[in-house]
Design a protein around this motif. Sequence first.
Motif, PDB file in Angstrom:
ATOM      1  N   SER B 515     -47.716  -6.484 -10.023  1.00 54.89           N
ATOM      2  CA  SER B 515     -48.058  -7.514 -10.996  1.00 54.89           C
ATOM      3  C   SER B 515     -46.819  -8.364 -11.265  1.00 54.89           C
ATOM      4  CB  SER B 515     -48.526  -6.862 -12.285  1.00 54.89           C
ATOM      5  OG  SER B 515     -47.444  -6.217 -12.910  1.00 54.89           O
ATOM      6  N   GLY B 516     -47.012  -9.445 -11.996  1.00 53.32           N
ATOM      7  CA  GLY B 516     -45.919 -10.367 -12.271  1.00 53.32           C
ATOM      8  C   GLY B 516     -44.732  -9.680 -12.933  1.00 53.32           C
ATOM      9  N   GLY B 517     -45.022  -8.842 -13.907  1.00 50.30           N
ATOM     10  CA  GLY B 517     -43.943  -8.159 -14.619  1.00 50.30           C
ATOM     11  C   GLY B 517     -43.184  -7.214 -13.711  1.00 50.30           C
ATOM     12  N   GLN B 518     -43.931  -6.512 -12.863  1.00 47.45           N
ATOM     13  CA  GLN B 518     -43.272  -5.580 -11.939  1.00 47.45           C
ATOM     14  C   GLN B 518     -42.421  -6.316 -10.928  1.00 47.45           C
ATOM     15  OE1 GLN B 518     -46.876  -3.665 -10.659  1.00 47.45           O
ATOM     16  NE2 GLN B 518     -46.385  -1.801 -11.776  1.00 47.45           N
ATOM     17  N   ARG B 519     -42.925  -7.461 -10.488  1.00 48.69           N
ATOM     18  CA  ARG B 519     -42.137  -8.245  -9.540  1.00 48.69           C
ATOM     19  C   ARG B 519     -40.841  -8.703 -10.174  1.00 48.69           C
ATOM     20  NH1 ARG B 519     -46.110 -11.878  -5.927  1.00 48.69           N
ATOM     21  NH2 ARG B 519     -47.919 -10.570  -6.233  1.00 48.69           N
ATOM     22  N   GLN B 520     -40.921  -9.097 -11.432  1.00 51.76           N
ATOM     23  CA  GLN B 520     -39.698  -9.549 -12.086  1.00 51.76           C
ATOM     24  C   GLN B 520     -38.723  -8.379 -12.207  1.00 51.76           C
ATOM     25  OE1 GLN B 520     -38.729 -12.188 -11.753  1.00 51.76           O
ATOM     26  NE2 GLN B 520     -38.870 -13.580 -13.471  1.00 51.76           N
ATOM     27  N   ARG B 521     -39.254  -7.157 -12.377  1.00 53.64           N
ATOM     28  CA  ARG B 521     -38.378  -5.978 -12.393  1.00 53.64           C
ATOM     29  C   ARG B 521     -37.698  -5.810 -11.032  1.00 53.64           C
ATOM     30  NH1 ARG B 521     -39.575  -2.307 -16.635  1.00 53.64           N
ATOM     31  NH2 ARG B 521     -41.143  -3.229 -17.984  1.00 53.64           N
ATOM     32  N   ILE B 522     -38.466  -6.038  -9.965  1.00 57.19           N
ATOM     33  CA  ILE B 522     -37.858  -5.940  -8.632  1.00 57.19           C
ATOM     34  C   ILE B 522     -36.756  -6.982  -8.494  1.00 57.19           C
ATOM     35  CG2 ILE B 522     -38.299  -6.168  -6.153  1.00 57.19           C
ATOM     36  CD1 ILE B 522     -41.196  -5.245  -6.761  1.00 57.19           C
ATOM     37  N   GLY B 523     -37.043  -8.178  -9.007  1.00 56.96           N
ATOM     38  CA  GLY B 523     -36.045  -9.245  -8.967  1.00 56.96           C
ATOM     39  C   GLY B 523     -34.777  -8.844  -9.707  1.00 56.96           C
ATOM     40  N   ILE B 524     -34.947  -8.167 -10.819  1.00 59.74           N
ATOM     41  CA  ILE B 524     -33.779  -7.716 -11.595  1.00 59.74           C
ATOM     42  C   ILE B 524     -33.035  -6.623 -10.826  1.00 59.74           C
ATOM     43  CG2 ILE B 524     -33.069  -6.560 -13.715  1.00 59.74           C
ATOM     44  CD1 ILE B 524     -35.334  -8.056 -15.138  1.00 59.74           C
ATOM     45  N   ALA B 525     -33.812  -5.699 -10.233  1.00 60.65           N
ATOM     46  CA  ALA B 525     -33.171  -4.628  -9.452  1.00 60.65           C
ATOM     47  C   ALA B 525     -32.351  -5.216  -8.313  1.00 60.65           C
ATOM     48  CB  ALA B 525     -34.236  -3.677  -8.907  1.00 60.65           C
ATOM     49  N   ARG B 526     -32.893  -6.236  -7.670  1.00 60.01           N
ATOM     50  CA  ARG B 526     -32.169  -6.881  -6.585  1.00 60.01           C
ATOM     51  C   ARG B 526     -30.878  -7.506  -7.111  1.00 60.01           C
ATOM     52  NH1 ARG B 526     -35.101 -11.686  -3.499  1.00 60.01           N
ATOM     53  NH2 ARG B 526     -35.134 -12.499  -5.608  1.00 60.01           N
ATOM     54  N   ALA B 527     -30.990  -8.091  -8.313  1.00 66.41           N
ATOM     55  CA  ALA B 527     -29.817  -8.767  -8.864  1.00 66.41           C
ATOM     56  C   ALA B 527     -28.719  -7.778  -9.226  1.00 66.41           C
ATOM     57  CB  ALA B 527     -30.222  -9.598 -10.076  1.00 66.41           C
ATOM     58  N   ILE B 528     -29.102  -6.603  -9.731  1.00 66.52           N
ATOM     59  CA  ILE B 528     -28.063  -5.665 -10.170  1.00 66.52           C
ATOM     60  C   ILE B 528     -27.634  -4.728  -9.050  1.00 66.52           C
ATOM     61  CG2 ILE B 528     -28.726  -5.725 -12.598  1.00 66.52           C
ATOM     62  CD1 ILE B 528     -30.074  -3.011 -12.172  1.00 66.52           C
ATOM     63  N   ALA B 529     -28.229  -4.876  -7.856  1.00 63.46           N
ATOM     64  CA  ALA B 529     -27.925  -3.937  -6.771  1.00 63.46           C
ATOM     65  C   ALA B 529     -26.439  -3.899  -6.444  1.00 63.46           C
ATOM     66  CB  ALA B 529     -28.724  -4.317  -5.518  1.00 63.46           C
ATOM     67  N   THR B 530     -25.776  -5.041  -6.505  1.00 61.98           N
ATOM     68  CA  THR B 530     -24.371  -5.069  -6.135  1.00 61.98           C
ATOM     69  C   THR B 530     -23.456  -4.752  -7.313  1.00 61.98           C
ATOM     70  OG1 THR B 530     -24.324  -7.432  -6.582  1.00 61.98           O
ATOM     71  CG2 THR B 530     -24.744  -6.764  -4.315  1.00 61.98           C
ATOM     72  N   ASP B 531     -24.055  -4.252  -8.391  1.00 61.62           N
ATOM     73  CA  ASP B 531     -23.295  -3.914  -9.582  1.00 61.62           C
ATOM     74  C   ASP B 531     -22.473  -5.107 -10.086  1.00 61.62           C
ATOM     75  OD1 ASP B 531     -22.622  -2.340 -11.636  1.00 61.62           O
ATOM     76  OD2 ASP B 531     -21.091  -1.194 -10.585  1.00 61.62           O
TER      77      ASP B 531
END
Lengths: 334, 691
Positions: B515-531
């Motif tokens: 869902s949209g909210g979950q996708r945005q969570r994935i987007g956040i996870a991608r953003a914080i992946a490199t710490d």
Amino acid sequence: MLQYTIRRLGWSLLTIWLISIVCFFIIQAPPGDFVSVLIAQAEEDGRRLSAAQIDVLRERYALDQPWYAQYFTWIWGILTEFDFGYSFRWNRPATDVIMEYLPFTILLAGGAMILTWFIAFAIGIYTAVKRYSAGDYFFTFLGFIGLSVPNFVLALVFMYIAFAFFGMTVGGLFSPEYVEADWSVARVLDLVQNLAVPALIIATAGTAGLIRITRANLSDELVQPYVVAARARGQRENVLLLRYPVRAAMNPFISTVGYAIPSVISGEVIVSSVLSLPTTGPVLLGALRNQDMYLAGSFLLILGVLTVIGTVISDLLLAWADPRVRRQHSGATE
Amino acid sequence: MSEAVLTETGADAAVPASSSPLLDIRGLTVEFPTEEKLVTAVDTADMAIYPQQVHCLVGESGSGKSQTARAALGLLDPPGRIASGQLLFHQSDGQVLDLATLKPRGRRMRHIRGGEIGMIFQEPARSLSPMHTVGFQIAEAMRLHRGLSRAEAYEAAVDALADVKIPRPELRAKAYPFELSGGMRQRAMIAIALAGRPRLLIADEPTTALDVTTQAQILQLLRDIQSEREMAILFITHDLGVVADMADEVSVMRSGQIVERQEVHRLFAAPEHDYTRMLLAATPKLRIKPTEPLADRATAPSTPGAQSADAEGVDKLATEQQAPKQRIPEQLAPEQLTGEPLISVRGLTRSFTLKSGLLGRTRHVLHAVDDVDLDILPGETLGLVGESGCGKSTLAKCLLRVEKPSSGTVTQRLTDRTPTEVAAAPEASLRAYRQQLRMVFQDPFGSLNPRMTVRDILAEPLRHQQVAVRTSGTGARRPEAQGTSRPITDERLVELLELVGLQAGHLDRYPHAFSGGQRQRIGIARAIATDPQVLVADEAVSALDVSVRAQVLDLMGQLQDTRGLSYLFISHDMSTVEHLSDRVAVMYLGKLVETAPTAALFAEPKHPYTETLLSAVPIADPVRQRSRQRVEISGELPDPTKKPSGCPFRSRCRFAEEICATDTPALRDVGPGREAACHFAEELDLTGVAR
């Protein structure tokens, strides 16, 4: 709009000039020049050109001058006297050969284009509005047949059907009894009748493609909010269909003008051969095969110019029809 | 479903007993038969709209609000159909007509549309035909319902444009929709809808696509017109602030059912249904003091029925996965905002040259970002607000060096102790910087590659990181020396997923499964992946529903606490910014006009533009919203190429004086931690948000 037109025309003139240079070099590409071909031809006939004659000829075509002078002489002849050079194959000026075939070709291609528009417009709208109905599937099927069967096969089939079932002779410009006749109403009717079948054959492929494009475009437009909005203000379905989504989906029709004009000359070589139609296609092919360079180059030049003109016309038509094109032609740059 | 039971207490009390409803919707069921299943968009909905009332229909996306309205006008998209129910419309002659029985394309329905019931839509840009002038489209409606001739109709259209307060209506009537601003387009839509003098206006999210200032103007216009013409309005919205501002009656819709119907003050004071309570709790209200997390309240009534068929609504999975609730990001006090800035922007300018005229000789220079100074401090959330087109996103792109600044400096302390300049640095040297400064995008659908699994999406930045570490080493590879060069293992990716409230099982799925909210969570996870140390969130929650937005905001708050992140939070939504930010920077036409600690800015703005923005935000509380002192919002954002001389805001400023046209005010200190670019910042007594 005026600015846009002027800018567009300016660019197209530049393009045409570049095309003419390319054509000139193509004409010059084979070894030997125009006069040496003439000499060889004369020798074949057992004649001999005198040195004086040769010099006159060389001067006439500026062959003793550098290439840019030769180019200038060539293009000047075309611009002022409509002189495209000489066709060795036909032993006539290239202009005569072109003029013999061009009018009919334009007639045929124009007829085919109009036919294409009418059929594609009607069927395109029908299939988009009644998507996934029996009618849609039928016309889609027909369209794909038109798209996939080569036109010359269609031509053969049409010839057979016309002859076997209707006793008609398809092919050529006129039925045998009118070939030598004077112009009359009956002769014109015969011409139209003879034109109809080839025009239909040539139109099939274009129609099928255009139907698919119209169907896809119109399907996208039909679900746009502005269609719902027009409905919500109480407009009748037929009126709003033609006024809003169809209008927006018309752009591909206009674009066809651009590529329909060049096909006037080069297109449908095989169909014309099969139907023994006097169009320019087979002549161009013959000129290329025989290294009849002035004729071939002239065709290429006319073809290039017509392509540019076609594109300009369709661009201007698009701008005229679509306010988004008309009023927005400045972009952001660095 | 248990919560389908209608809580109707109080609904009747609010209704004027004497009048009968204008539109009485009884047991309306709308179905969309598809090949796989039958989707019930509206499920036995009851609703009564009384004359001269504003009836708000509120709910999240996919709840069936729009379908209810469309059913009334026979505008359901195929294959939608009214399966059962009545739509009783009281005509002006006293007759009652069941709209559900009319042929959608018949003559009588066409008379109702536009003649009795007008409708305006969410996206004014797409609801007007781009091929026809605005005047033509209004005139069309005039001719259909007033029987006017072509010329009369066009004159009436020009008058109608004047009625909806469009300046220079003769000129605007000749304009094409794309030549008008969003606000003007919506005004034109309103003119079309009113052409037939309808007694009911259906407004389907009419201000959702507009800026907050434009929204305030359009809402004001609708209120004026409603009282002038004694019209009823069915107002469909997802925004409880707008509800608090506009509504007399409110119906709350969820999964096709109307779960609650109340008079507006009662609804906000004493919501009956769990879902309404959740919606109210999840809506930031320009709060009075820091409170508990939104999502805590948002998910309290998570009943089994909350899981609607389309996975929208409550982002259930996330709530199950989330660790014990963290508190809301507590706002840092001004004195806490210390330390060397991580990123320090000075005099940043990004300009574009627009060519026009013959051969493109006429050039306009557009300063999308104009001489901006900005610091991002460690651990802070800096909110960046302003109307659309004011340069917020361009500024963010300059920070990421996606856009190359035309002039100015961007100094960073992210990759090294010593400050490094990135504004003009070569592309190749930016890799390490971009791992420390990452971005979360607005569109959760467009920002994830649909052909990559979640595993690929999360691993991508890590892969690049490893390359970066290897190449940046001075010859010898030292894979163990730095934590960042750990191999990309599944554990690592799962760890990331769990951080944002997703599960290991999601690793091999494609974005469309979320869902949209979950996708945005994935987007956040991608953003914080490199710490990273700084996240740029450009409208990161704007596309999400209220309840989901609250959860994502809380997630961002948690991540900030546990990882010490700094945020540059870009948004046009003032209440979200207020909820999350420690400091706020206000941007107008490419310039920063005010920066201040959040509480101070909202309580006591120092720049008239800030006041305008704050005044335009509807507070999700009818009592507070309706008792507010309103600041008149004049005009629209000017064309950025025709920026006024001197102070850019002077053309819309009610305090403007001569000096404003001649001198450009610089951003200067006006209080502790506060800066404003106004000549009169100290003297003006501006209205903040009442507390």
